[in-house]
Design a protein around this motif. Structure first.
Motif, PDB file in Angstrom:
ATOM      1  N   ASP A 213      42.146 -15.848 -16.711  1.00 57.22           N
ATOM      2  CA  ASP A 213      42.727 -14.511 -16.842  1.00 57.22           C
ATOM      3  C   ASP A 213      41.992 -13.732 -17.928  1.00 57.22           C
ATOM      4  OD1 ASP A 213      44.623 -14.813 -14.864  1.00 57.22           O
ATOM      5  OD2 ASP A 213      46.250 -15.309 -16.236  1.00 57.22           O
ATOM      6  N   PHE A 214      41.763 -14.395 -19.077  1.00 60.54           N
ATOM      7  CA  PHE A 214      41.098 -13.704 -20.184  1.00 60.54           C
ATOM      8  C   PHE A 214      39.719 -13.204 -19.781  1.00 60.54           C
ATOM      9  CE2 PHE A 214      37.784 -14.031 -23.413  1.00 60.54           C
ATOM     10  CZ  PHE A 214      38.154 -12.975 -24.233  1.00 60.54           C
TER      11      PHE A 214
ATOM     12  N   ALA B 130      53.404  -9.204 -15.773  1.00 52.79           N
ATOM     13  CA  ALA B 130      52.381 -10.103 -16.327  1.00 52.79           C
ATOM     14  C   ALA B 130      52.563 -10.126 -17.832  1.00 52.79           C
ATOM     15  CB  ALA B 130      50.977  -9.646 -15.965  1.00 52.79           C
ATOM     16  N   CYS B 131      52.426 -11.300 -18.427  1.00 53.32           N
ATOM     17  CA  CYS B 131      52.630 -11.418 -19.872  1.00 53.32           C
ATOM     18  C   CYS B 131      51.707 -12.492 -20.426  1.00 53.32           C
ATOM     19  CB  CYS B 131      54.087 -11.771 -20.178  1.00 53.32           C
ATOM     20  SG  CYS B 131      54.496 -11.748 -21.948  1.00 53.32           S
TER      21      CYS B 131
ATOM     22  N   LEU C 211      45.842  -8.513 -24.382  1.00 50.01           N
ATOM     23  CA  LEU C 211      45.742  -7.398 -23.446  1.00 50.01           C
ATOM     24  C   LEU C 211      44.716  -7.704 -22.361  1.00 50.01           C
ATOM     25  CD1 LEU C 211      46.495  -4.548 -22.548  1.00 50.01           C
ATOM     26  CD2 LEU C 211      44.916  -3.644 -24.278  1.00 50.01           C
ATOM     27  N   ASP C 212      43.574  -8.273 -22.737  1.00 46.38           N
ATOM     28  CA  ASP C 212      42.591  -8.683 -21.730  1.00 46.38           C
ATOM     29  C   ASP C 212      43.179  -9.707 -20.764  1.00 46.38           C
ATOM     30  OD1 ASP C 212      40.351  -7.113 -22.313  1.00 46.38           O
ATOM     31  OD2 ASP C 212      39.662  -8.475 -23.876  1.00 46.38           O
TER      32      ASP C 212
ATOM     33  N   GLY D 206      46.374  -9.019 -13.812  1.00 53.16           N
ATOM     34  CA  GLY D 206      46.610  -7.900 -12.903  1.00 53.16           C
ATOM     35  C   GLY D 206      45.496  -7.718 -11.893  1.00 53.16           C
ATOM     36  N   LEU D 207      44.249  -7.893 -12.339  1.00 53.08           N
ATOM     37  CA  LEU D 207      43.114  -7.790 -11.417  1.00 53.08           C
ATOM     38  C   LEU D 207      43.173  -8.879 -10.360  1.00 53.08           C
ATOM     39  CD1 LEU D 207      40.226  -7.067 -13.938  1.00 53.08           C
ATOM     40  CD2 LEU D 207      41.001  -5.522 -12.141  1.00 53.08           C
ATOM     41  N   ARG D 208      43.478 -10.080 -10.775  1.00 50.12           N
ATOM     42  CA  ARG D 208      43.507 -11.214  -9.846  1.00 50.12           C
ATOM     43  C   ARG D 208      44.661 -11.098  -8.853  1.00 50.12           C
ATOM     44  NH1 ARG D 208      43.513 -16.431 -13.248  1.00 50.12           N
ATOM     45  NH2 ARG D 208      43.125 -17.393 -11.222  1.00 50.12           N
TER      46      ARG D 208
END
Length: 240
Positions: free
Chosen positions: A46-47, A147-148, A158-159, A165-167
């Motif tokens: 995710d990062f 998402a958290c 935040l990244d 969110g992108l995934r």
């Protein structure tokens, strides 16, 4: 994310306290070293997805060919393996490096008609994990968190949520970000790249963050969840 550390309490006596773990992680893109960041362990995919997006190295998650995660190293191949990459910075140097200034013309502007109500903000802040040794950042729609993430650094958190969110193909223009701590110019830049129209925090914004947000259409809400909650920019995005 935490480990027990022995220490001597002032006044006498040995005690054991929880300490947040910190991992220096080298990021390589297309075989070249891009940066090294200090991260909380785990959640690296995710990062890296969010980080490459907010650094404008990729435009969507589909531009990533592969991600290999090893101890203290993340290796990414993009679809275009010959693309040379670099890290973006909000602060730009003037002639000879003697002057620092913000060129908002080089930053994206928010393109969204989203408005957020005060009850939605209050619900999202209440659902956010309580501040502790780590910073927390979430994306919310309405008052619901979608998402958290937590990290040593709120910029990394935040990244992480942007990457999630992108995934998951979230429409960022219909979400707002909510987090802990001071809102910085770098957080503003990341929200602008993702087209997140409202940034809410339990802390205040910096003066520079307010200046950039005002010129680029981002709404900042500070001191959320307290009697001091205030809208610093683009108050038209907040409904009672």
């Amino acid at each position: 994310m935490f480990k027990k550390i022995a220490c001597i309490r002032i006044g006498g006596g040995q005690v054991t306290r929880a300490a947040a773990e910190e991992a220096p992680v080298a990021v390589f893109v297309n075989g070249r070293h891009l940066t090294t960041v200090a991260l909380s362990p785990g959640g690296f995919e995710d990062f890296i997805t969010g980080y490459l997006y907010t650094e404008e190295i990729i435009r969507n998650a589909g531009e990533i060919e592969s991600v290999r995660i090893e101890e203290n190293r993340i290796s990414v191949l993009t679809k275009n393996i010959f693309k040379r990459v670099s890290v973006k910075k909000t602060i730009l140097s003037g002639c000879g490096g003697a002057v620092s200034y913000i060129d908002t013309q080089k930053l994206p502007a928010i393109d969204s008609d989203l408005t957020v109500s005060v009850p939605e903000i209050e619900a999202a802040v209440a659902a956010l994990r309580a501040p502790g040794m780590l910073d927390a950042v979430a994306l919310a729609t309405g008052g619901r968190i979608v998402a958290c993430a937590e990290d040593l650094d709120r910029h990394n958190a935040l990244d992480r949520v942007i990457g999630r969110g992108l995934r998951e193909a979230l429409d960022f223009s219909r979400t707002f970000a909510v987090g802990t701590g001071t809102v910085t110019s770098e957080m503003v830049r990341k929200c602008l790249v993702a087209n997140i129209p409202v940034l809410v925090s339990t802390g205040p914004p910096t003066a520079l963050a307010v200046e950039i947000a005002e010129e680029t259409g981002l709404c900042i809400v500070g001191y959320a969840g307290t009697p001091e909650m205030a809208v610093y920019t683009h108050a038209g995005r907040i409904a009672e």
